[in-house]
Design a protein around this motif. Structure first.
Motif, PDB file in Angstrom:
ATOM      1  N   ASP A  85       0.796  -1.235   0.000  1.00 35.62           N
ATOM      2  CA  ASP A  85       0.000   0.000   0.000  1.00 35.62           C
ATOM      3  C   ASP A  85       0.826   1.280   0.000  1.00 35.62           C
ATOM      4  O   ASP A  85       0.270   2.381   0.025  1.00 35.62           O
ATOM      5  CB  ASP A  85      -0.912   0.027   1.237  1.00 35.62           C
ATOM      6  N   ASP A  86       2.142   1.144   0.011  1.00 32.66           N
ATOM      7  CA  ASP A  86       2.980   2.345   0.029  1.00 32.66           C
ATOM      8  C   ASP A  86       2.916   3.069  -1.319  1.00 32.66           C
ATOM      9  O   ASP A  86       2.392   2.547  -2.296  1.00 32.66           O
ATOM     10  CB  ASP A  86       4.423   1.971   0.386  1.00 32.66           C
ATOM     11  N   ARG A 134      -2.606   3.086  -8.804  1.00 30.30           N
ATOM     12  CA  ARG A 134      -1.669   2.074  -8.326  1.00 30.30           C
ATOM     13  C   ARG A 134      -0.591   2.695  -7.413  1.00 30.30           C
ATOM     14  O   ARG A 134       0.468   2.109  -7.212  1.00 30.30           O
ATOM     15  CB  ARG A 134      -1.047   1.340  -9.521  1.00 30.30           C
ATOM     16  N   GLY A 135      -0.883   3.886  -6.923  1.00 28.80           N
ATOM     17  CA  GLY A 135       0.019   4.507  -5.951  1.00 28.80           C
ATOM     18  C   GLY A 135       1.304   5.034  -6.544  1.00 28.80           C
ATOM     19  O   GLY A 135       2.315   5.168  -5.848  1.00 28.80           O
ATOM     20  N   CYS A 157      -1.632  11.086   3.819  1.00 29.33           N
ATOM     21  CA  CYS A 157      -1.763   9.739   4.408  1.00 29.33           C
ATOM     22  C   CYS A 157      -1.865   9.846   5.925  1.00 29.33           C
ATOM     23  O   CYS A 157      -2.700   9.197   6.552  1.00 29.33           O
ATOM     24  CB  CYS A 157      -0.568   8.859   4.035  1.00 29.33           C
ATOM     25  N   GLU A 162      -3.617   6.730   7.636  1.00 28.43           N
ATOM     26  CA  GLU A 162      -3.089   5.569   6.897  1.00 28.43           C
ATOM     27  C   GLU A 162      -1.589   5.432   7.174  1.00 28.43           C
ATOM     28  O   GLU A 162      -0.858   6.416   7.091  1.00 28.43           O
ATOM     29  CB  GLU A 162      -3.291   5.762   5.388  1.00 28.43           C
ATOM     30  N   ARG A 164       0.975   4.664   5.565  1.00 25.11           N
ATOM     31  CA  ARG A 164       1.672   4.461   4.292  1.00 25.11           C
ATOM     32  C   ARG A 164       2.938   5.308   4.228  1.00 25.11           C
ATOM     33  O   ARG A 164       2.990   6.410   4.789  1.00 25.11           O
ATOM     34  CB  ARG A 164       0.757   4.854   3.137  1.00 25.11           C
TER      35      ARG A 164
END
Ligand SMILES: Cc1ncc(C[n+]2csc(CCOP(=O)(O)OP(=O)(O)O)c2C)c(N)n1
Length: 348
Positions: A85-86, A134-135, A157, A162, A164
């Protein structure tokens, strides 16, 4: 008004580490399949770019074409430290990182060939890609312009709760721009979960290091922002990985950014239009003899991780992935001019 950080919460004076230990000692810490996966992505970057160079000279890639020849250990070692998820803010030398974060080889070739199947659907020049879903922050051409954005992503974030981390790559030349200083300072002051990976390839286009900075080493700049800095051999994928993995843990723990200076040499031109006659031949030969892929292959063979069978199967897989990816891209249509304004705004 933002509260200032209590003195006891501030990091103690941070010193830069000039070099971390050689990677032989660390071989046993990563499982064989992870080591082989890293080699696969390094080889894949080289193979995709090798085909890209050929397509460029065939006149099939519009605009300039850039490679990360010699950067593969930095790109793969750093990107392999991220969790699913980064977030990533890459640049023009970081092809494998795009693929490791989910962009397919077919989409990469479609981007090179300006086809509808590329991440920008044929809108932007070949290496200028990304995919927020897709980050991956789409690459901002202006040197270091991604650094303040990476800091902003990390802040967002945190505000959303989050856990991340945002990893961003940039070159030695980028460190001389205002955007770099502002972005690094902001990330440092607010202890944002950012990993700053400097790809020191000794030239920013034709500008050598002694024209870029008066500092003895770029890593020393970290102390000026109150963040740790570590310098590693950028041709040693495991050294890069260890530094990046530690920086990711630190960032996720709320301790803020780390600057990682990875030293290498850009062994091709800035772009394929650049004959790089300004790079001394002896320097090129010295670094060409330290090719990061060959060096990693030799280590993996010595450690019994890369057998002849595995090697052959991986080479076959890489070649196949390139062929399949290119075929997929060639089957992708050119963008319809009637749709040129689509995607300019988020809702389209
Ligand atoms: C603000 C700005 N100035 C100049 C350029 C043109 N330009 C693009 S890349 C580059 C050199 C970048 O050098 P470096 O940051 O060391 O990265 P490298 O290309 O060596 O990987 C230049 C001058 C640009 N894109 N943006």
């Amino acid at each position: 008004m933002a509260k200032s950080m209590p003195a006891d919460k501030r990091p103690a004076t941070v010193k830069s580490k000039r070099e971390s230990p050689r990677s032989e000692e660390r071989a046993g810490r990563l499982p064989a399949d992870r080591l082989l996966e890293m080699l696969y992505f390094m080889r894949l970057q080289r193979a995709v770019e090798d085909r890209g160079v050929k397509l460029y000279y065939q006149g099939r890639i519009p605009g300039a074409y850039f490679t990360g020849w010699g950067h593969e250990a930095i790109v793969v070692g750093a990107a392999a430290a991220l969790a699913p998820d980064d977030l990533l803010a890459p640049m023009h030398r970081d092809l494998a990182a795009y693929i490791m974060r989910g962009i397919t080889v077919g989409e990469v070739f479609a981007q090179f060939l300006d086809r509808e199947g590329g991440p920008t659907r044929g809108r932007d020049g070949n290496v200028h890609m990304g995919d927020p879903r897709r980050g991956i922050l789409p690459f901002i051409s202006h040197m270091a312009a991604s650094v303040p954005v990476a800091a902003g992503m990390a802040l967002a974030c945190r505000q959303r709760g989050e856990a991340r981390v945002v990893l961003t790559f940039f070159g030695d030349g980028a460190t001389s721009t205002g955007a770099w200083h502002e972005g690094v300072n902001f990330a440092a002051v607010f202890r944002l979960p950012v990993v700053l990976v400097l790809e020191n390839n000794q030239y920013a286009y034709s500008t050598p290091l002694d024209r870029q900075t008066a500092a003895q080493a770029f890593v020393d700049k970290a102390a000026g922002y109150g963040i740790p800095g570590v310098a590693v051999d950028g041709n040693d994928v495991l050294a890069v990985h260890e530094a990046a993995a530690a920086a990711v843990v630190r960032a996720r723990d709320g301790a803020g950014p780390t600057l990682i200076e990875c030293r290498t040499l850009r062994v091709r031109g800035h772009s394929e239009a650049d004959k790089f006659s300004y790079v001394p031949k002896a320097l090129l030969e010295e670094w060409a003899a330290r090719d990061p892929i060959v060096a990693f292959e030799e280590r993996l063979r010595a450690w019994g991780v890369l057998s002849a069978e595995i090697d052959e199967a991986m080479q076959f897989r890489v070649a196949q992935d390139v062929e399949d990816g290119l075929a997929w891209a060639e089957a992708s249509p050119e963008p319809d001019p009637a749709t040129v304004t689509h995607g300019v705004y988020a809702e389209e």
